[in-house]
Design an enzyme around this catalytic site. Structure first.
Site, PDB file in Angstrom:
ATOM      1  N   PRO A 225       0.785  -1.227   0.000  1.00 16.05           N
ATOM      2  CA  PRO A 225       0.000   0.000   0.000  1.00 16.05           C
ATOM      3  C   PRO A 225       0.819   1.281   0.000  1.00 16.05           C
ATOM      4  O   PRO A 225       0.262   2.353  -0.163  1.00 16.05           O
ATOM      5  CB  PRO A 225      -0.771  -0.110   1.309  1.00 16.05           C
ATOM      6  CG  PRO A 225       0.165  -0.857   2.197  1.00 16.05           C
ATOM      7  CD  PRO A 225       0.875  -1.845   1.323  1.00 16.05           C
ATOM      8  N   ASP A 248       2.240   1.055 -11.724  1.00 14.28           N
ATOM      9  CA  ASP A 248       1.029   1.871 -11.643  1.00 14.28           C
ATOM     10  C   ASP A 248       1.347   3.163 -10.914  1.00 14.28           C
ATOM     11  O   ASP A 248       2.330   3.264 -10.187  1.00 14.28           O
ATOM     12  CB  ASP A 248      -0.053   1.121 -10.851  1.00 14.28           C
ATOM     13  CG  ASP A 248      -0.611  -0.046 -11.643  1.00 14.28           C
ATOM     14  OD1 ASP A 248      -0.331  -0.118 -12.847  1.00 14.28           O
ATOM     15  OD2 ASP A 248      -1.313  -0.882 -11.048  1.00 14.28           O
ATOM     16  N   LYS A 270      -3.312   4.613 -15.404  1.00 15.10           N
ATOM     17  CA  LYS A 270      -4.597   4.452 -16.086  1.00 15.10           C
ATOM     18  C   LYS A 270      -5.397   5.728 -15.902  1.00 15.10           C
ATOM     19  O   LYS A 270      -5.675   6.121 -14.783  1.00 15.10           O
ATOM     20  CB  LYS A 270      -5.367   3.294 -15.478  1.00 15.10           C
ATOM     21  CG  LYS A 270      -4.796   1.964 -15.835  1.00 15.10           C
ATOM     22  CD  LYS A 270      -5.725   0.862 -15.368  1.00 15.10           C
ATOM     23  CE  LYS A 270      -5.041  -0.480 -15.492  1.00 15.10           C
ATOM     24  NZ  LYS A 270      -4.996  -1.209 -14.247  1.00 15.10           N
ATOM     25  N   GLY A 301       0.130  -1.607  -7.144  1.00 14.52           N
ATOM     26  CA  GLY A 301      -0.178  -1.248  -5.763  1.00 14.52           C
ATOM     27  C   GLY A 301      -0.876  -2.412  -5.062  1.00 14.52           C
ATOM     28  O   GLY A 301      -1.618  -3.173  -5.687  1.00 14.52           O
ATOM     29  N   ASP A 303      -1.944  -5.814  -3.752  1.00  9.87           N
ATOM     30  CA  ASP A 303      -1.747  -7.157  -4.272  1.00  9.87           C
ATOM     31  C   ASP A 303      -2.229  -7.205  -5.719  1.00  9.87           C
ATOM     32  O   ASP A 303      -3.273  -6.637  -6.032  1.00  9.87           O
ATOM     33  CB  ASP A 303      -2.538  -8.167  -3.434  1.00  9.87           C
ATOM     34  CG  ASP A 303      -2.348  -9.573  -3.956  1.00  9.87           C
ATOM     35  OD1 ASP A 303      -1.341 -10.190  -3.595  1.00  9.87           O
ATOM     36  OD2 ASP A 303      -3.187 -10.042  -4.755  1.00  9.87           O
ATOM     37  N   THR A 331      -2.437  -6.243   0.478  1.00 11.65           N
ATOM     38  CA  THR A 331      -3.530  -5.512  -0.145  1.00 11.65           C
ATOM     39  C   THR A 331      -4.022  -4.388   0.773  1.00 11.65           C
ATOM     40  O   THR A 331      -3.860  -4.451   2.000  1.00 11.65           O
ATOM     41  CB  THR A 331      -4.669  -6.481  -0.519  1.00 11.65           C
ATOM     42  OG1 THR A 331      -5.612  -5.769  -1.320  1.00 11.65           O
ATOM     43  CG2 THR A 331      -5.363  -7.042   0.711  1.00 11.65           C
ATOM     44  N   ALA A 332      -4.628  -3.363   0.156  1.00 13.42           N
ATOM     45  CA  ALA A 332      -5.021  -2.155   0.893  1.00 13.42           C
ATOM     46  C   ALA A 332      -5.898  -2.478   2.104  1.00 13.42           C
ATOM     47  O   ALA A 332      -5.745  -1.865   3.161  1.00 13.42           O
ATOM     48  CB  ALA A 332      -5.733  -1.187  -0.040  1.00 13.42           C
ATOM     49  N   MET A 383     -11.893   1.703  -3.895  1.00  9.55           N
ATOM     50  CA  MET A 383     -12.247   2.643  -4.962  1.00  9.55           C
ATOM     51  C   MET A 383     -13.622   3.243  -4.761  1.00  9.55           C
ATOM     52  O   MET A 383     -14.349   3.486  -5.710  1.00  9.55           O
ATOM     53  CB  MET A 383     -12.188   1.944  -6.335  1.00  9.55           C
ATOM     54  CG  MET A 383     -10.810   1.413  -6.643  1.00  9.55           C
ATOM     55  SD  MET A 383     -10.678   0.683  -8.266  1.00  9.55           S
ATOM     56  CE  MET A 383     -11.243  -0.976  -7.997  1.00  9.55           C
ATOM     57  N   GLY A 412      -3.445   4.992   3.356  1.00 11.15           N
ATOM     58  CA  GLY A 412      -3.087   4.038   4.402  1.00 11.15           C
ATOM     59  C   GLY A 412      -1.617   3.643   4.344  1.00 11.15           C
ATOM     60  O   GLY A 412      -1.068   3.416   3.270  1.00 11.15           O
TER      61      GLY A 412
HETATM   62  N1  SAH Z   1      -4.479  -4.050  -6.014  1.00 13.90           N
HETATM   63  C1  SAH Z   1      -4.730  -3.005  -5.023  1.00 13.90           C
HETATM   64  C2  SAH Z   1      -6.058  -2.336  -5.218  1.00 13.90           C
HETATM   65  C3  SAH Z   1      -6.156  -1.550  -6.472  1.00 13.90           C
HETATM   66  S1  SAH Z   1      -7.665  -0.699  -6.595  1.00 13.90           S
HETATM   67  C4  SAH Z   1      -4.631  -3.618  -3.632  1.00 13.90           C
HETATM   68  O1  SAH Z   1      -4.560  -4.843  -3.493  1.00 13.90           O
HETATM   69  O2  SAH Z   1      -4.599  -2.860  -2.663  1.00 13.90           O
HETATM   70  C5  SAH Z   1      -7.252   0.887  -5.980  1.00 13.90           C
HETATM   71  C6  SAH Z   1      -7.939   1.147  -4.662  1.00 13.90           C
HETATM   72  O3  SAH Z   1      -7.250   0.494  -3.619  1.00 13.90           O
HETATM   73  C7  SAH Z   1      -7.967   2.591  -4.238  1.00 13.90           C
HETATM   74  O4  SAH Z   1      -8.974   3.303  -4.866  1.00 13.90           O
HETATM   75  C8  SAH Z   1      -8.186   2.470  -2.747  1.00 13.90           C
HETATM   76  O5  SAH Z   1      -9.524   2.168  -2.453  1.00 13.90           O
HETATM   77  C9  SAH Z   1      -7.367   1.239  -2.423  1.00 13.90           C
HETATM   78  N2  SAH Z   1      -6.010   1.593  -1.972  1.00 13.90           N
HETATM   79  C10 SAH Z   1      -4.843   1.243  -2.505  1.00 13.90           C
HETATM   80  N3  SAH Z   1      -3.811   1.721  -1.781  1.00 13.90           N
HETATM   81  C11 SAH Z   1      -4.344   2.380  -0.752  1.00 13.90           C
HETATM   82  C12 SAH Z   1      -3.797   3.100   0.357  1.00 13.90           C
HETATM   83  N4  SAH Z   1      -2.481   3.227   0.543  1.00 13.90           N
HETATM   84  N5  SAH Z   1      -4.664   3.651   1.244  1.00 13.90           N
HETATM   85  C13 SAH Z   1      -5.987   3.536   1.080  1.00 13.90           C
HETATM   86  N6  SAH Z   1      -6.545   2.869   0.058  1.00 13.90           N
HETATM   87  C14 SAH Z   1      -5.749   2.309  -0.848  1.00 13.90           C
END
Ligand code: SAH
Length: 478
Positions: A225, A248, A270, A301, A303, A331-332, A383, A412
């Site tokens: 994240p 990304d 994107k 970003g 996973d 993952t976030a 998202m 986060g």
């Molecule tokens: N593959 C990523 C998700 C991609 S979709 C994963 O596994 O985390 C992108 C969304 O992920 C963002 O719109 C947000 O909702 C979330 N996200 C990703 N990084 C974040 C972060 N550092 N803090 C808060 N939300 C995050």
């Protein structure tokens, strides 16, 4: 004075260790590992040493040191706590042209035992010339995380094939080119996956077709994240080996900074509304660089398999016969929950978690709101910032209580992290009030209320009644 580095073949050779305590035990273990025939001389032994003696792996000379113990040995290690005895052993060894190591005394030692990174048959040894063993140890810890364990099976495989390779490519420069391409190709990746026969085949193929351009490979890598500390060791290694990084926009600068300095970095952001076009460009870039023999890291970003289109990219690579690996990332949902002090499950509050995306109008309409509105579960919504009104309305309409707590985590795990808390009925209002922006992750469920008491990272949650408990002892606060 500078030391001459040396790797000794001790298999079947006599070595004497004087001292039967824990340090002696450690020395004996390393010597046994190298196949030495070890004699330990000491009045008493640790229980592990005694066990080895009983099993016949180690010979024991009970009692106090005598010069005759040195007869017939190749090396001696002194590991007692008797400084005078150490001096005597060192002097006697010197007189016999026998190499001696005296534990913790570089000046008495004629050989030093280095800090070691063991990837047998590959060994990396570090010495500080006896000046600062602690520094050598710290360096070892660093390298331990960086040196890929795949080095071990790779070295074994190449060792077995060495004569064939030499015979096939007698010219040194050609051999060098071959090894260079081999390292860049899929062999390591195959070994990492435990596919030894295929790896051997790949080496053979490369050998037979020395003229053919080798195929590169792609690592689909989860960057986590934002906090670079959340990258996996495997991920770090892949970044160290990458020739090209397709990343990304969401990937943090701190993570990118860990990559090989001369790796080419390409941002494949994107733009909203152009997903299809960009996805095709990403595919084309992966293909272009991999077929040119480069090691490509596709860095995403969080996973790659959680709302990351990782599946589509793998299907594409598979269709084009490009070898790939997948390295998961944090993952976030997991990171935001951890960094906001919100346990996603809790015996008292939530028995399940759902990862949900509320990205476009379509998904808001097709989600199973009745299931999502159930109690005693946690929703982690990705998202969702632009969809908060629809989300709030649907959950309330399908029966989720207006008092259900939420924690909205923006950025986060990053230094600029903010957490906004409240209840479902105030969700839209609170997000607007604090102007929450993407990337943000929404946690809805009973557990979200714990953010107010368990938060530990960054500023206290916005909307929490009580201030964060101080982490400084009171004496320091004055
Ligand atoms: N593959 C990523 C998700 C991609 S979709 C994963 O596994 O985390 C992108 C969304 O992920 C963002 O719109 C947000 O909702 C979330 N996200 C990703 N990084 C974040 C972060 N550092 N803090 C808060 N939300 C995050």
């Amino acid at each position: 004075m500078k030391l001459y580095p040396l790797f000794a073949d001790l298999s079947g050779r006599q070595v004497l260790v004087v001292g039967g305590g824990v340090i002696g035990e450690r020395k004996v273990a390393a010597l046994l590992d190298a196949g030495a025939r070890v004699t330990v001389g000491a009045p008493e032994l640790t229980s592990a040493l005694r066990g080895w003696v009983e099993q016949g792996q180690v010979w024991w000379r009970p009692g106090c040191f005598e010069e005759a113990w040195l007869d017939g040995v190749w090396l001696v290690i002194a590991a007692t706590d008797d400084a005078a005895l150490h001096g005597r052993i060192a002097a006697l060894a010197q007189g016999r042209h026998l190499f001696a190591n005296v534990v913790d005394d570089a000046s008495l030692s004629s050989f030093h035992v280095p800090a070691v990174i063991d990837r047998a048959p590959v060994t990396i040894a570090i010495s500080s010339g006896g000046r600062t063993p602690m520094l050598a140890r710290l360096l070892r810890e660093r390298l331990e995380t960086l040196v890929d364990p795949v080095i071990a099976p790779l070295a074994s495989l190449l060792g077995e094939m060495r004569h064939r390779i030499r015979a096939h490519l007698p010219d040194l420069a050609a051999r060098r080119r071959f090894y260079d391409r081999l390292i860049r190709g899929p062999v390591q990746s195959l070994l990492r996956r435990g596919q030894f026969a295929l790896a051997e085949e790949a080496v053979s193929r490369l050998l037979e077709s020395a003229e053919v351009e080798p195929l590169g490979s792609v690592v689909l890598l989860g960057a986590g994240p934002g906090d670079p500390g959340l990258l996996t060791l495997k991920g770090l290694r892949a970044l160290n080996e990458a020739d090209v990084i397709l990343h990304d926009r969401l990937v943090s600068a701190e993570v990118l900074a860990l990559a090989r300095r001369d790796a080419e970095r390409i941002e494949v952001a994107k733009q909203a509304g152009h997903h299809h076009a960009t996805q095709q460009q990403i595919h084309a870039l992966m293909l272009q660089h991999a077929t040119a023999g480069r090691r490509v890291v596709r860095l995403k970003g969080g996973d790659p398999f959680v709302f990351g289109r990782g599946g589509e990219e793998l299907e594409f690579l598979r269709e084009h016969g490009i070898p790939y690996e997948v390295v998961p990332g944090i993952t976030a949902a997991l990171a935001c929950a951890a960094y906001a002090g919100v346990p996603l499950t809790h015996r008292d509050h939530a028995q399940s978690v759902r990862l949900v995306t509320a990205h476009c109008q379509g998904s808001v309409d097709t989600l199973d709101w009745r299931a999502l509105a159930q109690e005693r579960q946690t929703l982690a919504v990705y998202m969702g910032t632009s969809e908060l009104p629809a989300l709030q309305q649907q959950l309330l309409a399908h029966g989720r209580a207006a008092t259900t707590p939420f924690a909205l985590v923006e950025n986060g795990s990053r230094p600029e992290q903010r957490v906004v808390t409240g209840t479902l009925s105030t969700l839209v209002e609170r997000a607007a009030e604090h102007q929450v922006r993407s990337p943000a992750l929404l946690i809805i469920g009973e557990v979200a209320s714990l953010a107010t008491s368990l938060a530990w990272f960054g500023p206290p949650p916005l909307g929490s009644a009580q201030p964060l408990p101080s982490r400084l002892p009171e004496t320091l606060m004055a």
